[in-house]
Design a protein around this motif. Structure first.
Motif, PDB file in Angstrom:
ATOM      1  N   LYS A  61     115.602  21.436 -54.542  1.00 24.33           N
ATOM      2  CA  LYS A  61     114.465  22.344 -54.709  1.00 24.33           C
ATOM      3  C   LYS A  61     114.476  23.465 -53.675  1.00 24.33           C
ATOM      4  CE  LYS A  61     109.472  22.437 -55.245  1.00 24.33           C
ATOM      5  NZ  LYS A  61     108.246  21.660 -55.300  1.00 24.33           N
ATOM      6  N   GLY A  72     117.426  25.805 -54.347  1.00 24.47           N
ATOM      7  CA  GLY A  72     117.195  26.689 -55.493  1.00 24.47           C
ATOM      8  C   GLY A  72     116.286  27.848 -55.106  1.00 24.47           C
ATOM      9  N   GLN A  75     117.258  31.829 -55.146  1.00 25.00           N
ATOM     10  CA  GLN A  75     116.454  32.871 -55.791  1.00 25.00           C
ATOM     11  C   GLN A  75     116.100  33.972 -54.795  1.00 25.00           C
ATOM     12  OE1 GLN A  75     113.150  30.727 -57.449  1.00 25.00           O
ATOM     13  NE2 GLN A  75     114.272  30.154 -59.298  1.00 25.00           N
TER      14      GLN A  75
END
Length: 155
Positions: A95, A98, A102
């Protein structure tokens, strides 16, 4: 008078002796009963401890049997639980990664846009410079030609 004196509260030596014997007998009987009670108490305590030991052993055996029954239901339960736990840990680690990706992609796009804008600006400036240089050369050549004509006309 002697009879009056002895009947008024003084006892005969034999009576004292009998009272002492009765008291000793009562004390020894009491002590014997106390010892018997203590002995029986210890016996009962030993039996209770023995029963507790048996109960604990039975409890351990029942727990072991219960565990074996649970293992029979799903023999790979422990391995499955371990793998699930590792998957959960990997998800928790993925998590933030990621989110970091981004963020970095957004920063990359912004940097790329800024780079492209600066490249366009540079290309425009280079084109303007080339135009200025070309114009400057043309003007210098024109001036040189004029000077050359002036020199030829003077001669």
């Amino acid at each position: 008078m002697r009879n009056l004196g002895s009947s008024n509260g003084s006892r005969l030596p034999t009576e004292d002796h009998e009272d002492e014997e009765v008291a000793r007998l009562a004390i020894s009987t009491f002590q014997a009963r106390e010892e018997e009670i203590e002995r029986k108490k210890m016996e009962v305590k030993g039996k209770v401890e023995l029963q507790l030991g048996r109960a604990e052993e039975e409890s351990r055996r029942l727990a072991q049997i219960w565990e074996e029954l649970e293992e029979m239901a799903d023999p790979l339960r422990k391995e499955v639980a371990i793998v699930r736990k590792r998957i959960d840990m990997a998800n928790k680690e993925l998590k933030p990664l990621g989110q970091s990706i981004q963020k970095k992609e957004r920063e990359y796009k912004e940097a790329m846009e800024a780079f492209n804008e600066k490249s366009k600006e540079k290309a425009q400036l280079v084109a303007a410079l080339m135009e200025l240089l070309t114009e400057s050369e043309r003007l210098r050549m024109k001036k040189l030609e004029e000077l050359s004509k002036n020199i030829e006309s003077i001669q």
